[in-house]
Enzyme design. Structure first.
Site, PDB file in Angstrom:
ATOM      1  N   GLY A  55       0.811  -1.217   0.000  1.00  0.00           N
ATOM      2  CA  GLY A  55       0.000   0.000   0.000  1.00  0.00           C
ATOM      3  C   GLY A  55       0.835   1.253   0.000  1.00  0.00           C
ATOM      4  CG  HIS A  56       3.335   1.984   2.414  1.00  0.00           C
ATOM      5  ND1 HIS A  56       2.374   2.849   2.869  1.00  0.00           N
ATOM      6  CD2 HIS A  56       3.421   1.004   3.348  1.00  0.00           C
ATOM      7  CE1 HIS A  56       1.907   2.422   4.021  1.00  0.00           C
ATOM      8  NE2 HIS A  56       2.517   1.305   4.341  1.00  0.00           N
ATOM      9  CE  LYS A 104       6.988   1.685   5.910  1.00  0.00           C
ATOM     10  NZ  LYS A 104       7.226   0.394   5.240  1.00  0.00           N
ATOM     11  CG  HIS A 221      -0.034   2.853   7.924  1.00  0.00           C
ATOM     12  ND1 HIS A 221       1.088   3.445   8.463  1.00  0.00           N
ATOM     13  CD2 HIS A 221       0.403   1.868   7.133  1.00  0.00           C
ATOM     14  CE1 HIS A 221       2.161   2.806   8.052  1.00  0.00           C
ATOM     15  NE2 HIS A 221       1.785   1.854   7.230  1.00  0.00           N
ATOM     16  CG  ASP A 413     -14.663  21.941 -22.867  1.00  0.00           C
ATOM     17  OD1 ASP A 413     -13.437  21.797 -22.884  1.00  0.00           O
ATOM     18  OD2 ASP A 413     -15.257  22.924 -23.371  1.00  0.00           O
ATOM     19  CB  CYS A 416     -16.872  27.808 -26.054  1.00  0.00           C
ATOM     20  SG  CYS A 416     -16.724  28.715 -27.598  1.00  0.00           S
ATOM     21  CB  SER A 459     -12.010  29.288 -29.045  1.00  0.00           C
ATOM     22  OG  SER A 459     -13.237  28.650 -29.125  1.00  0.00           O
ATOM     23  N   GLY A 567     -19.313  28.158 -30.784  1.00  0.00           N
ATOM     24  CA  GLY A 567     -18.252  28.881 -31.487  1.00  0.00           C
ATOM     25  C   GLY A 567     -18.804  29.777 -32.569  1.00  0.00           C
TER      26      GLY A 567
HETATM   27  N1  LIG Z   1     -11.836  21.497 -35.825  1.00  0.00           N
HETATM   28  C1  LIG Z   1     -12.526  22.618 -35.652  1.00  0.00           C
HETATM   29  N2  LIG Z   1     -12.562  23.552 -36.602  1.00  0.00           N
HETATM   30  C2  LIG Z   1     -13.248  24.692 -36.437  1.00  0.00           C
HETATM   31  N3  LIG Z   1     -13.923  25.000 -35.315  1.00  0.00           N
HETATM   32  C3  LIG Z   1     -13.895  24.082 -34.327  1.00  0.00           C
HETATM   33  C4  LIG Z   1     -13.218  22.867 -34.433  1.00  0.00           C
HETATM   34  N4  LIG Z   1     -13.390  22.187 -33.251  1.00  0.00           N
HETATM   35  C5  LIG Z   1     -14.154  22.970 -32.472  1.00  0.00           C
HETATM   36  N5  LIG Z   1     -14.449  24.098 -33.113  1.00  0.00           N
HETATM   37  C6  LIG Z   1     -15.183  25.236 -32.604  1.00  0.00           C
HETATM   38  O1  LIG Z   1     -14.703  25.479 -31.277  1.00  0.00           O
HETATM   39  C7  LIG Z   1     -15.809  25.646 -30.407  1.00  0.00           C
HETATM   40  C8  LIG Z   1     -15.405  25.187 -29.011  1.00  0.00           C
HETATM   41  O2  LIG Z   1     -14.383  26.052 -28.602  1.00  0.00           O
HETATM   42  P1  LIG Z   1     -13.540  25.699 -27.285  1.00  0.00           P
HETATM   43  O3  LIG Z   1     -14.447  25.569 -26.121  1.00  0.00           O
HETATM   44  O4  LIG Z   1     -12.408  26.633 -27.229  1.00  0.00           O
HETATM   45  O5  LIG Z   1     -13.046  24.248 -27.664  1.00  0.00           O
HETATM   46  P2  LIG Z   1     -12.377  23.238 -26.656  1.00  0.00           P
HETATM   47  O6  LIG Z   1     -13.298  23.077 -25.496  1.00  0.00           O
HETATM   48  O7  LIG Z   1     -12.264  22.011 -27.497  1.00  0.00           O
HETATM   49  O8  LIG Z   1     -11.058  23.798 -26.276  1.00  0.00           O
HETATM   50  C9  LIG Z   1     -16.891  24.827 -31.017  1.00  0.00           C
HETATM   51  O9  LIG Z   1     -18.153  25.363 -30.665  1.00  0.00           O
HETATM   52  C10 LIG Z   1     -16.655  24.982 -32.510  1.00  0.00           C
HETATM   53  O10 LIG Z   1     -17.298  26.132 -32.980  1.00  0.00           O
HETATM   54  O1  LIG Z   2       2.731  -0.570   6.178  1.00  0.00           O
HETATM   55  C1  LIG Z   2       2.994  -0.348   7.326  1.00  0.00           C
HETATM   56  C2  LIG Z   2       4.129  -0.968   8.034  1.00  0.00           C
HETATM   57  O2  LIG Z   2       5.027  -1.508   7.131  1.00  0.00           O
HETATM   58  C3  LIG Z   2       3.666  -2.038   8.976  1.00  0.00           C
HETATM   59  O3  LIG Z   2       2.686  -1.531   9.810  1.00  0.00           O
HETATM   60  P1  LIG Z   2       2.249  -2.327  11.118  1.00  0.00           P
HETATM   61  O4  LIG Z   2       3.338  -2.069  12.121  1.00  0.00           O
HETATM   62  O5  LIG Z   2       0.939  -1.741  11.502  1.00  0.00           O
HETATM   63  O6  LIG Z   2       2.182  -3.784  10.755  1.00  0.00           O
END
Ligand SMILES: Nc1ncnc2c1ncn2[C@@H]1O[C@H](COP(=O)(O)OP(=O)(O)O)[C@@H](O)[C@H]1O
Ligand SMILES: O=C[C@H](O)COP(=O)(O)O
Length: 580
Positions: A55-56, A104, A221, A413, A416, A459, A567
């Site tokens: 675990g380490h 340890k 731990h 995402d 834009c 963009s 965009g």
């Molecule tokens: N390959 C592309 N060519 C032209 N415009 C694009 C392309 N891909 C995305 N876009 C434009 O970019 C906009 C998104 O912009 P942005 O949020 O900056 O992109 P990302 O989130 O991918 O960084 C989209 O709405 C679209 O208009």
């Molecule tokens: O990962 C932890 C130590 O190596 C051992 O701990 P413990 O003394 O609780 O067995």
């Protein structure tokens, strides 16, 4: 987070150990006893064995390899291996020169490793044992008879011991070097959450670290450290607090090593397993900076990485090694830094080419002078008219940010709108500044630089390409036509779009910003009428509502989109503002 791909703890440990032999052909694994060992070791040199609870990882098995550990024994997760396992491990890598056992300072480790050591001694083995105790979080009073816990300093002890043994040092010398390192180590951790042990019931309870707090000094731990801090402090403040715990000689409860700025200091910043590489890198950089700013300490070596974890622990630890003293043993002068620099085949060691002590970066950053390559325009433009048009355009775009964000949250995402707004605000700042010029060529290039430096994502890239090409087009057309008017702007837009075509396959109908940009440029080049061109952009944007996305993140969203492309809305807004 108690989600795991593998919930069988026993299977986890064995499979993890096996992975090391897959990536390092010099290693073998005794699956039954959970021992990883370097099978080509030199039986005339001291062998080094360590181990502890699983675990380490990468501690300890990933530090097995020529120049570091000879073997590592793994217990179950967070539990010491049995003395039988340790005994077997020592037997596995027995050597005429003897064996150093490193564990340890945890009770289970001390007892099991100690029992194995005693049993091996009865067979006449030449064997020594050291226990690493570097944690300062639990001070002398609270630590009582147990003493300090073992944290990331353990890995440094592995390395200096292994290097000394590889250099042919005798057992007593290797043990003395290990003990010297231990006596000069201090560590402390900080964690945002407890970790969940796979296979155990969910451990969330009233004592769990709350969302708005962290545990300073949490053990590896889930053990309590020195205190909870809420709200979560700024990272600089937290690091300063941690460095104070490590270095404050007035704190008699935890002043274990007196490190001064005149010392040779090794800094180890350790990811406890759950920090992103991005965030961890930023933290490591800040630790280095604050160590120098607040204490004048410039480490001669900096190790940073995931060396000893607490499963997927959402935290990090800081270790300092005072490496100033040289040890004169066996007629040789031993330097801890040299031993850290020595090569090893252990895959867990963050090897970097050792820099000469106190070396400095020899190269200075290249500096691109702003627009020194820009040709001076033969004609001036109506500066105030252009300034006002740009202000109108950017303000219109900024007003549209919420709706663009709404659409991009659905179709992309969600960034834009803020990307475009950030660019618009930067352009506004430029046009309102005294840098704004009546030279159309320089102005276009400066706009392009502002866009490039303030917008990111898709963009940002597309706008930067467009506006740098637009600036190139303005330069060509102004020099050719010796004027600045809509014909020049329209021609420059055409040049910019032709350049953009080389970087994106987007055309009308693909549901992108080009669905607004192309109609605008076509209409503007034809009529030189920005109002007609703005209308064309608006219509192009409206059509994107029913388009199937062929580019950008909208492709992943599927066909149920009914909102226009964010965009395209952005482009139409910019142009609409110019047409005001
Ligand atoms: N390959 C592309 N060519 C032209 N415009 C694009 C392309 N891909 C995305 N876009 C434009 O970019 C906009 C998104 O912009 P942005 O949020 O900056 O992109 P990302 O989130 O991918 O960084 C989209 O709405 C679209 O208009
Ligand atoms: O990962 C932890 C130590 O190596 C051992 O701990 P413990 O003394 O609780 O067995």
């Amino acid at each position: 987070m108690d989600k795991h791909f593998i919930n069988n703890p026993e299977e986890l440990v064995v499979e993890s150990l096996k992975s090391l032999t897959a990536v390092n052909h010099t290693l073998s694994v005794n699956e039954h006893e959970k021992i990883v060992y370097y099978h080509d070791y030199d039986k005339k040199k001291v062998t080094i064995i360590s181990g502890g609870g699983a675990g380490h990882e990468p501690t300890h098995a990933a530090f097995v390899g020529k120049g570091m550990l000879t073997a590592a024994v793994s217990g179950s997760i967070f539990a010491s291996p049995s003395s039988k396992q340790v005994y077997t491990g020592i037997e596995q890598v027995k050597s005429d020169a003897g064996t150093l056992v490193i564990c340890k300072n945890y009770t289970g480790d001390i007892l099991h490793f100690g029992m194995a050591l005693e049993r091996q001694k009865t067979t006449g083995k030449n064997i020594e044992m050291v226990a690493v105790a570097d944690d300062v979080a639990v001070g002398r009073e609270k630590g009582g008879k147990v003493g300090r816990r073992g944290l990331a300093g353990t890995v440094i002890v592995h390395k200096v011991s292994g290097a000394a043994a590889e250099a042919g040092a005798g057992l007593q010398t290797v043990a003395a070097i290990a003990r010297h390192a231990i006596a000069n180590l201090v560590s402390i951790g900080a964690s945002l959450a407890h970790v969940h042990v796979p296979g155990r019931e969910d451990t969330d309870n009233e004592d769990s670290v709350k969302h708005n707090e962290l545990e300073l000094g949490m053990g590896i731990h889930n053990e309590p450290g020195c205190r909870r801090i809420s709200p979560i402090p700024k990272i600089d403040d937290l690091i300063c607090d941690m460095l104070k715990q490590l270095l404050d000689q007035n704190d008699k409860d935890r002043a274990y090593v007196n490190i001064q700025k005149s010392d040779e200091v090794v800094l180890l910043v350790n990811n406890l397993g759950g920090l992103s590489v991005l965030e961890f890198g930023a933290i490591a950089s800040k630790v280095k900076e604050l160590l120098e700013a607040n204490y004048g300490i410039k480490p001669v070596r900096i190790l940073a990485g995931t060396l000893i974890t607490s499963l997927n622990g959402l935290g990090f630890s800081i270790t300092l090694l005072r490496a100033t003293d040289r040890l004169n043993l066996e007629g040789k002068e031993w330097s801890l830094v040299d031993l850290l620099d020595a090569p090893t085949q252990a895959t867990g060691w963050p090897y970097t080419e050792p820099a000469p002590l106190n070396s400095v970066n020899k190269l200075s950053d290249v500096e691109i002078k702003d627009n020194t390559d820009v040709i001076k325009s033969p004609v001036a433009m109506n500066k105030e008219a252009v300034r006002n048009a740009i202000i109108n355009s950017m303000n219109t775009l900024i007003e549209q940010e919420p709706i663009i964000t709404k659409y991009d949250t659905i179709a992309g995402d969600g960034d834009c709108g803020t990307t475009l707004k950030r660019g618009a605000e930067a352009v506004l700042e430029y046009v309102k500044s005294d840098k704004f010029t009546d030279d159309p060529i320089l102005m276009a290039r400066q706009i392009a630089d502002v866009v490039e430096n303030n917008m990111d994502g898709t963009s940002g890239a597309l706008y930067a390409i467009f506006f740098h090409s637009f600036a190139k087009g303005v330069s060509e057309k102004v020099q050719e036509l010796k004027k600045v008017d809509t014909e020049v702007w329209a021609a420059a837009c055409r040049i910019a779009l032709d350049t953009l075509y080389r970087y994106t396959p987007a055309r009308v109908g693909d549901r992108t910003m080009c669905d607004a940009l192309i109609p605008f440029v076509d209409e503007y080049a034809k009529s030189h009428d920005v109002h007609k061109a703005a209308k064309a952009a608006e219509e192009g944007t409206e059509k994107t509502k029913t388009m199937k996305a062929k580019l950008g993140r909208a492709v992943y969203v599927g066909d149920e989109l009914t909102v226009p492309d964010p965009g395209a809305v952005g482009v139409a807004s910019i142009i609409k503002g110019f047409a005001k």
